[in-house]
Write a protein that holds these residues in place. Structure first.
Motif, PDB file in Angstrom:
ATOM      1  N   PHE A  12       0.834  -1.198   0.000  1.00 32.34           N
ATOM      2  CA  PHE A  12       0.000   0.000   0.000  1.00 32.34           C
ATOM      3  C   PHE A  12       0.876   1.258   0.000  1.00 32.34           C
ATOM      4  N   ASP A  13       1.970   1.237   0.741  1.00 26.29           N
ATOM      5  CA  ASP A  13       2.836   2.402   0.835  1.00 26.29           C
ATOM      6  C   ASP A  13       3.550   2.677  -0.490  1.00 26.29           C
ATOM      7  N   LEU A  14       3.924   1.627  -1.194  1.00 29.14           N
ATOM      8  CA  LEU A  14       4.505   1.797  -2.525  1.00 29.14           C
ATOM      9  C   LEU A  14       3.482   2.401  -3.485  1.00 29.14           C
ATOM     10  N   GLY A  15       2.246   1.924  -3.378  1.00 30.89           N
ATOM     11  CA  GLY A  15       1.190   2.481  -4.215  1.00 30.89           C
ATOM     12  C   GLY A  15       0.938   3.940  -3.923  1.00 30.89           C
ATOM     13  N   LEU A  16       0.982   4.290  -2.637  1.00 27.30           N
ATOM     14  CA  LEU A  16       0.783   5.675  -2.261  1.00 27.30           C
ATOM     15  C   LEU A  16       1.914   6.548  -2.795  1.00 27.30           C
ATOM     16  N   TYR A  17       3.130   6.009  -2.822  1.00 29.16           N
ATOM     17  CA  TYR A  17       4.255   6.731  -3.411  1.00 29.16           C
ATOM     18  C   TYR A  17       4.001   7.004  -4.898  1.00 29.16           C
ATOM     19  N   CYS A  18       3.452   6.022  -5.598  1.00 31.58           N
ATOM     20  CA  CYS A  18       3.106   6.221  -7.013  1.00 31.58           C
ATOM     21  C   CYS A  18       2.055   7.316  -7.176  1.00 31.58           C
ATOM     22  N   VAL A  19       1.094   7.359  -6.253  1.00 35.71           N
ATOM     23  CA  VAL A  19       0.086   8.413  -6.289  1.00 35.71           C
ATOM     24  C   VAL A  19       0.739   9.776  -6.079  1.00 35.71           C
ATOM     25  N   TYR A  20       1.717   9.839  -5.189  1.00 32.65           N
ATOM     26  CA  TYR A  20       2.434  11.089  -4.960  1.00 32.65           C
ATOM     27  C   TYR A  20       3.154  11.547  -6.235  1.00 32.65           C
ATOM     28  N   VAL A  21       3.773  10.591  -6.922  1.00 32.95           N
ATOM     29  CA  VAL A  21       4.435  10.918  -8.191  1.00 32.95           C
ATOM     30  C   VAL A  21       3.419  11.453  -9.193  1.00 32.95           C
ATOM     31  N   PHE A  22       2.263  10.809  -9.249  1.00 34.71           N
ATOM     32  CA  PHE A  22       1.191  11.246 -10.154  1.00 34.71           C
ATOM     33  C   PHE A  22       0.747  12.674  -9.823  1.00 34.71           C
ATOM     34  N   CYS A  23       0.551  12.954  -8.536  1.00 35.88           N
ATOM     35  CA  CYS A  23       0.117  14.287  -8.119  1.00 35.88           C
ATOM     36  C   CYS A  23       1.124  15.351  -8.542  1.00 35.88           C
ATOM     37  N   LEU A  24       2.396  15.065  -8.330  1.00 26.38           N
ATOM     38  CA  LEU A  24       3.439  16.028  -8.691  1.00 26.38           C
ATOM     39  C   LEU A  24       3.489  16.236 -10.204  1.00 26.38           C
ATOM     40  N   ALA A  25       3.377  15.146 -10.967  1.00 21.28           N
ATOM     41  CA  ALA A  25       3.442  15.255 -12.423  1.00 21.28           C
ATOM     42  C   ALA A  25       2.261  16.041 -12.981  1.00 21.28           C
ATOM     43  N   ILE A  26       1.075  15.775 -12.476  1.00 16.58           N
ATOM     44  CA  ILE A  26      -0.118  16.473 -12.944  1.00 16.58           C
ATOM     45  C   ILE A  26      -0.030  17.966 -12.633  1.00 16.58           C
ATOM     46  N   ALA A  27       0.330  18.299 -11.404  1.00 14.71           N
ATOM     47  CA  ALA A  27       0.412  19.709 -11.015  1.00 14.71           C
ATOM     48  C   ALA A  27       1.511  20.428 -11.787  1.00 14.71           C
ATOM     49  N   SER A  28       2.594  19.716 -12.069  1.00 14.39           N
ATOM     50  CA  SER A  28       3.717  20.336 -12.773  1.00 14.39           C
ATOM     51  C   SER A  28       3.389  20.638 -14.230  1.00 14.39           C
ATOM     52  N   ALA A  29       2.320  20.049 -14.742  1.00 15.90           N
ATOM     53  CA  ALA A  29       1.925  20.268 -16.131  1.00 15.90           C
ATOM     54  C   ALA A  29       0.875  21.363 -16.276  1.00 15.90           C
ATOM     55  N   CYS A  30       0.456  21.965 -15.172  1.00 15.39           N
ATOM     56  CA  CYS A  30      -0.657  22.918 -15.209  1.00 15.39           C
ATOM     57  C   CYS A  30      -0.178  24.334 -14.909  1.00 15.39           C
ATOM     58  N   ASN A  31      -0.335  25.178 -15.878  1.00 18.20           N
ATOM     59  CA  ASN A  31      -0.011  26.589 -15.718  1.00 18.20           C
ATOM     60  C   ASN A  31      -1.295  27.334 -15.373  1.00 18.20           C
TER      61      ASN A  31
END
Length: 390
Positions: free
Chosen positions: A274-293
């Motif tokens: 579960f913790d590894l999965g949550l880390y993947c979610v964190y990566v997803f959150c950062l990537a999505i936010a980093s693409a939004c101006n």
């Protein structure tokens, strides 16, 4: 940033935030995801947008955002213990909460869609809202990909969700115990001295799945996840007519195979998936936010989403209390169910501490896990149903 620096940024910053959360409790309180969204938005809006060394590599960022959630789904679901459920009571409480969310979500779709410029786009909003308020962030990201929601719309939802769920949590903290027990009774809470652990075992801020002690079990979870992802991707290609993966088939198959894998003997002792999965979610959150101006966003044009999410939370809460009256469900159970669905399972121990009822923790986590499992099915299914109905 070049490709290498972008990879280091996307993988390193979430890991760093997880480590800092162990030292700085305020990160856990506001949620590592909130911190990562803010970092991503800062990168997207403050760094140069040209192809210089400090600019984000768009292709790499998109690749990571597309891969993170399909990997997170099996990891998080396999990390859940499917054998320790309070099925009887949990089913009744969960069913009342689930029906409340679905009824209000569909009603809100027909109420607010006239103020939204794109009917199909609002059906996507409805699908993602269903996923997050019956499951959580992993369902939200999975459904976003399955229904092909634009990144900017997704950022609107995540930003407004932080506002409305934050306000709801303030209500729970200051008035929840009084209101729920006054309306529905206190259930079986007894000990006034019962201590409740206010930490979630599923919090990646508390467990490091990357250290030597947990490396073997983490590698096992990753290997099974990659196998599930490969099978799901292959089937989604077969189900597609245009040569690209069928995202709906991909997400639903990932969910189904992960639930099945959670019953495998090796996975029953798995504590860190579960913790590894949550880390993947964190990566997803950062990537999505980093693409939004945000400078390119029409904030006023997204306000119907804010009104819609607020309507879902308030309406589903009222309806759930009415159902609880009919089904004779106690206030403690309704409160922990509401928090598990609206704010996600990691907030269940907080609700239990507020209620001074440690026995309610298992019920709340059970409800949250049921939501995680069903959220993808409900969100994607509702999206196609609304499009078919028009």
């Amino acid at each position: 940033m070049n490709t290498f620096l972008t990879i280091i940024y996307l993988l390193g910053v979430p890991f760093l935030v997880m480590q800092l959360a162990k030292r700085w409790t305020w990160i856990e309180k506001v949620s590592p995801m909130t911190v990562l969204y803010l970092i991503g938005l800062a990168v997207a809006n403050l760094l140069p947008t040209d192809d210089g060394i400090f600019s984000l590599n768009t292709a790499t960022n998109t690749l990571f955002s597309n891969l993170a959630v399909p990997l997170a789904i099996p990891l998080m679901l396999m990390g859940c213990d499917m054998n320790n459920w309070q099925i009887g009571k949990a089913f009744k409480v969960f069913l009342s909460g689930l029906l409340s969310v679905l009824i209000v979500t569909v009603a809100g779709y027909y109420i607010f869609r006239g103020s939204y410029s794109d009917t199909e786009g609002f059906a996507q909003v409805c699908a993602v809202a269903t996923g997050i308020y019956t499951g959580g962030i992993p369902n939200m990201g999975a459904i976003k990909q399955a229904v092909a929601m634009p990144h900017q719309t997704y950022l609107y939802i995540t930003s407004y969700d932080l506002i409305v769920t934050g306000l709801y949590l303030v209500f729970v903290i200051f008035l929840g115990k009084t209101v729920f027990r006054a309306l529905l009774g206190s259930g079986k809470a007894k000990s006034s001295n019962a201590s409740v652990q206010t930490e979630s075992d599923s919090s990646a801020a508390k467990v490091n799945p990357f250290d030597r002690e947990h490396l073997k079990s983490s590698l096992l979870a990753i290997a099974i996840t990659l196998a599930i992802a490969a099978i799901s991707y292959a089937v989604s290609l077969i189900a597609s007519r245009d040569g690209s993966p069928n995202m709906t088939v991909l997400i639903l198959l990932l969910t189904t195979l992960a639930i099945a894998a959670s019953f495998l003997p090796p996975m029953r002792k798995q504590q860190h998936s579960f913790d590894l999965g949550l880390y993947c979610v964190y990566v997803f959150c950062l990537a999505i936010a980093s693409a939004c101006n945000v400078r390119e966003m029409d904030i006023a044009g997204s306000l119907p989403i804010l009104y819609y999410l607020g309507f879902i939370i308030l309406g589903s809460l009222i309806l759930q209390i009415l159902f609880a009256k009919i089904l004779k469900i106690d206030g403690d159970s309704v409160m922990v169910c509401s928090v598990a669905l609206i704010n996600s399972p990691p907030f269940v121990p907080l609700a239990a501490a507020l209620l001074n009822n440690k026995d309610i923790v298992i019920l709340g986590i059970t409800i949250g896990l049921l939501g995680y499992m069903l959220g993808n099915y409900l969100g994607i299914g509702l999206y196609h149903l609304l499009l078919a109905l028009g």
